[in-house]
Structure formats: C-alpha cells, structure tokens
Design an enzyme around this catalytic site. Structure first.
Site, PDB file in Angstrom:
ATOM      1  N   HIS A  22       0.833  -1.195   0.000  1.00  0.00           N
ATOM      2  CA  HIS A  22       0.000   0.000   0.000  1.00  0.00           C
ATOM      3  C   HIS A  22       0.875   1.254   0.000  1.00  0.00           C
ATOM      4  CE1 HIS A  22      -2.913   2.797   2.317  1.00  0.00           C
ATOM      5  NE2 HIS A  22      -3.062   2.942   1.011  1.00  0.00           N
ATOM      6  N   ASP A  69      -4.645   4.098  -4.746  1.00  0.00           N
ATOM      7  CA  ASP A  69      -4.633   4.508  -3.347  1.00  0.00           C
ATOM      8  C   ASP A  69      -5.654   5.620  -3.098  1.00  0.00           C
ATOM      9  OD1 ASP A  69      -4.022   5.140  -0.737  1.00  0.00           O
ATOM     10  OD2 ASP A  69      -1.860   5.293  -1.074  1.00  0.00           O
ATOM     11  N   MET A  79       2.932  13.264 -16.463  1.00  0.00           N
ATOM     12  CA  MET A  79       4.006  14.224 -16.708  1.00  0.00           C
ATOM     13  C   MET A  79       3.437  15.392 -17.496  1.00  0.00           C
ATOM     14  SD  MET A  79       7.580  13.889 -18.867  1.00  0.00           S
ATOM     15  CE  MET A  79       8.338  12.637 -17.851  1.00  0.00           C
ATOM     16  N   TYR A 118      10.574  12.984 -12.885  1.00  0.00           N
ATOM     17  CA  TYR A 118      11.750  12.098 -12.879  1.00  0.00           C
ATOM     18  C   TYR A 118      12.194  11.781 -11.449  1.00  0.00           C
ATOM     19  CZ  TYR A 118      12.492  13.001 -17.900  1.00  0.00           C
ATOM     20  OH  TYR A 118      12.363  13.091 -19.263  1.00  0.00           O
ATOM     21  N   TYR A 136       4.957  12.372 -23.828  1.00  0.00           N
ATOM     22  CA  TYR A 136       4.265  12.577 -22.550  1.00  0.00           C
ATOM     23  C   TYR A 136       3.305  11.448 -22.197  1.00  0.00           C
ATOM     24  CZ  TYR A 136       6.474  17.093 -22.818  1.00  0.00           C
ATOM     25  OH  TYR A 136       7.409  18.080 -22.918  1.00  0.00           O
TER      26      TYR A 136
END
Length: 151
Positions: A22, A69, A79, A118, A136
């Site tokens: 998790h 989550d 990105m 990154y 992207y």
C-alpha cells in the site's frame, strides 16, 4: 495463460504488482522516457516491459488487478508538457479514460512538472516501459488496498 488475467500482464509485471505494498508507486512510461536508468534506481532495480502496446492499454491491464490509493490526492500522476502545464494531450486523455473505467468513477490525474516527475519516478517500486511512441505518455500510480469481505 491464467484465467481472468489480462494477457498483457507477464510474469515479471505480475510479480512486481503482487510484491508492491500500500502506497508503493509504479511508473508506466513511453518509449522516450529514460526507463532503464530510472528503473535501476527503483526498489525493484530493473526495468519491466509491456511491449508493443499504448500507454492506455498497459494502464488498463495494470489497473485490472491493482487498486489505486484512496488515501492520497495524487495516486495517479501524469508528466506535464514542458511550457504547457495545463494542456492534456490525447495519450493522457486515453489513460484518464482507462483510469476512470478501472475505478468506476472519475479519478483525478494530477500533473507534475517533467523534472519533478523524474525525481518521483526514481523512488518508485518499479518502472514498466510500454510501446507508447507519443510524447508525454508517462504516468505514476500509487497502489491502494483491497478491503476485506463484509461479514
């Protein structure tokens, strides 16, 4: 072959998804992402691949077995386009649709600046390179939990 498992999920990818806990993050990236060098810095330490498919198809496969989550606001990250942070290109819209289908509701895909992306990617559990050639097509996902059956 395994019944009920998307055939794009090879043994290495399934191992990593099962091993993640998790809150662990994973990267799904395009062909231009520095996947191998980032993967060497990840927890798993080696690059995983789902070749010859788009980012959206790879994300669809991953999210068919992995919940996102619900405890964080940035469980799904994209990105950002350099100099055009608010623009969402088709590859990212397709992944957004795959996320929404997998989760059964609209799920926010949070934009993160390229270099910050990154840095986050270096701390991921694993990196999965796809055959996505559009720019992207890079995403981070945080693994959620599966609640126990109601009694």
């Amino acid at each position: 072959m395994l019944k009920g498992i998307n055939p794009l999920l090879n043994a290495d990818v399934l191992y990593a998804l099962r091993a993640m806990g998790h809150g662990d993050r994973m990267v799904v990236c395009d062909t231009n992402f520095p996947a191998d060098s980032i993967a060497r810095q990840s927890v798993l330490g080696r690059l995983l691949r789902i070749d010859n498919v788009s980012a959206a198809k790879a994300v669809e496969a991953v999210l068919s077995v992995m919940p996102l989550d619900t405890f964080v606001d940035d469980a799904a990250i994209r990105m950002e386009i350099v100099g055009q942070a608010q623009e969402v290109p088709p590859v990212q819209r397709e992944v957004q649709a795959a996320i929404d289908r997998a989760e059964g509701r609209s799920w926010p895909l949070v934009g993160v600046e390229r270099h910050a992306f990154y840095e986050k990617a270096k701390t991921a559990y694993c990196v999965i390179a796809t055959g996505e050639r559009r720019f992207y097509g890079c995403f981070l996902f945080s693994k959620g939990v599966i609640a126990p059956d109601a009694e």
